[in-house]
Design an enzyme around this catalytic site. Structure first.
Site, PDB file in Angstrom:
ATOM      1  N   ASP A   1      -6.845  17.177 -16.091  1.00  0.00           N
ATOM      2  CA  ASP A   1      -7.527  16.263 -16.589  1.00  0.00           C
ATOM      3  C   ASP A   1      -6.639  15.857 -17.344  1.00  0.00           C
ATOM      4  OD1 ASP A   1      -7.811  13.774 -16.634  1.00  0.00           O
ATOM      5  OD2 ASP A   1     -10.157  13.708 -15.798  1.00  0.00           O
TER       6      ASP A   1
ATOM      7  N   LYS B   1      -7.072   4.625 -20.129  1.00  0.00           N
ATOM      8  CA  LYS B   1      -7.402   4.775 -20.906  1.00  0.00           C
ATOM      9  C   LYS B   1      -6.553   4.692 -21.965  1.00  0.00           C
ATOM     10  CE  LYS B   1     -11.850   6.201 -19.137  1.00  0.00           C
ATOM     11  NZ  LYS B   1     -11.179   6.053 -17.210  1.00  0.00           N
TER      12      LYS B   1
ATOM     13  N   ARG C   1       1.045  -1.279  -0.196  1.00  0.00           N
ATOM     14  CA  ARG C   1      -0.127   0.033   0.060  1.00  0.00           C
ATOM     15  C   ARG C   1       0.134   1.278   0.090  1.00  0.00           C
ATOM     16  NH1 ARG C   1      -2.259   2.283   4.259  1.00  0.00           N
ATOM     17  NH2 ARG C   1      -1.807   0.821   6.089  1.00  0.00           N
TER      18      ARG C   1
ATOM     19  N   TYR D   1     -16.028  15.501 -16.649  1.00  0.00           N
ATOM     20  CA  TYR D   1     -16.029  14.304 -17.133  1.00  0.00           C
ATOM     21  C   TYR D   1     -17.522  14.250 -15.789  1.00  0.00           C
ATOM     22  CZ  TYR D   1     -16.297   9.372 -15.707  1.00  0.00           C
ATOM     23  OH  TYR D   1     -16.132   7.853 -15.531  1.00  0.00           O
TER      24      TYR D   1
END
Length: 392
Positions: free
Chosen positions: A182, A207, A57, A110
């Site tokens: 972004d 993406k 983590r 978005y």
């Protein structure tokens, strides 16, 4: 080890490491943690992102390789890889904002990002002001003493408005606030927002970066070491960091990113141009077209115009639904940036949580279809679109 019982030996298997050679590709360090000889090194690694690898983590060599690769492409000092694009966005926003803070965000966002900002406003009293993506004066007018950051998208989802990154980032810097961009739709191949003054760049690596529709992941890249450490600390607490296998798949996909982006953009140009001349199409929204409101800005800012566009069918929602039923090669599916061409209806999928007023403000109509163009042959794609339109 030979003196130990079998039950013990199968637990403590050998861990050979290459000494006189180096693997060609980055190995997958598929382990939850690491073993130490020195307790002090162990303790030190728990508290900082650049210490020894301790626990998955916190850090992992395969994940670190991805972070360094994307940070290098974007021109940042460091990065935090997360389990999804929204994991990166939420790690940044939650790691930097507190109750009573103010955010300036561009109008066209978005859907999940817009919903996150709405949730922050409702649950934590984070105030949000929306401004056009290309209006630095609106940023200056919106700044308050409590303003902490400006949030932009290089190319907006799904109507492809292009942000005036140099102007908007300059306005934010004058006010002493951070700019988050972004950059998913552009990728580092088409734009590197830090070069235009951004402080943080986020991607959904699901993406274009991974590029093969087999990864869900995100990443945040930082221009400042201090801001990076603040967000890393929160991302670790949030549990948003990614796993080594997803990181490895992303690294594997990234090696063809420039080649894929070239084909995505070329195919988008063919489809967008031909759709713009089709009688069943009311409008095409791709910044590479001279009719697009962002075309001049995009031509100055970007070397090409991206592989995603939207178009409005003259027949409205019924025509849009018919088109999506009629396509044979393009796939009706979420996401974008893979080798396949994907289509969807934003109003009922990616932007389903956005109000009717918000959809209208973003320019999203009932007949709007978003196209994420793949790397197939352009003529095959056009033949598919043409037959689907003719059948409406």
């Amino acid at each position: 080890m030979s003196s130990l019982h079998p039950e013990t030996r199968v637990v403590h298997l050998p861990r050979p490491t290459p000494e006189a050679s180096t693997p060609i590709s980055m190995p997958i360090y598929q382990t939850s943690g690491f073993v130490f000889d020195d307790p002090a090194v162990f303790a030190d690694g728990m508290g900082r992102p650049d210490g020894a690898y301790v626990y998955g983590r916190l850090s992992n060599p395969t994940v670190r390789a991805l972070e360094e690769a994307v940070a290098g492409l974007e021109g940042g000092v460091a990065a935090v890889a997360t389990g999804s694009g929204m994991g990166a966005i939420n790690a940044v926003l939650l790691g930097l904002l507190k109750s009573g803070d103010h955010v300036i965000a561009q109008s066209a966002l978005y859907g999940a990002t817009a919903q996150t900002l709405a949730d922050l406003a409702e649950r934590f009293g984070v105030e949000v002001t929306r401004v056009p993506e290309d209006d630095p004066a609106a940023v200056r007018a919106a700044v308050r003493p409590t303003t902490k950051l400006l949030y932009l998208e290089t190319i907006a989802n799904p109507m492809t408005q292009v942000a005036d990154l140099p102007g908007m980032c300059a306005a934010a810097r004058e006010a002493g606030i951070l700019t988050v961009v972004d950059n998913t739709f552009a990728s580092p191949v088409l734009c590197r927002p830090i070069e235009h003054g951004a402080d943080i760049v986020v991607h959904s690596v699901t993406k274009y970066l991974s590029g093969h529709t087999d990864v869900v992941g995100g990443i945040a890249v930082f221009a400042s070491e201090d801001v990076y450490r603040r967000v890393w600390s929160y991302a670790v607490e949030l549990g948003a960091t990614t796993d080594p296998f997803a990181a490895w798949l992303t690294l594997r996909g990234m090696q063809t990113l420039p080649l894929r982006m070239e084909r995505h953009c070329a195919n988008a140009r063919v489809l967008a141009t031909r759709l713009a001349g089709h009688p069943a199409v009311a409008a095409v929204h791709w910044p590479g077209l001279s009719s697009h409101p962002s075309h001049e800005l995009a031509a100055k800012l970007l070397p090409d115009f991206g592989g995603v566009f939207s178009f409005d069918l003259a027949g409205g929602r019924s025509a849009g639904e018919a088109f999506m039923r009629n396509v044979r090669l393009a796939l009706l599916a979420p996401s974008l940036g893979g080798v396949e061409t994907l289509i969807l209806h934003p109003a009922t999928t990616s932007h389903r949580t956005v109000s009717a007023e918000g959809l209208a403000a973003a320019g999203i109509g009932e007949g709007t279809v978003r196209v994420a163009v793949g790397i197939e042959h352009a003529e095959d794609l056009w033949a598919d679109f043409a037959q689907a339109l003719d059948a409406i």
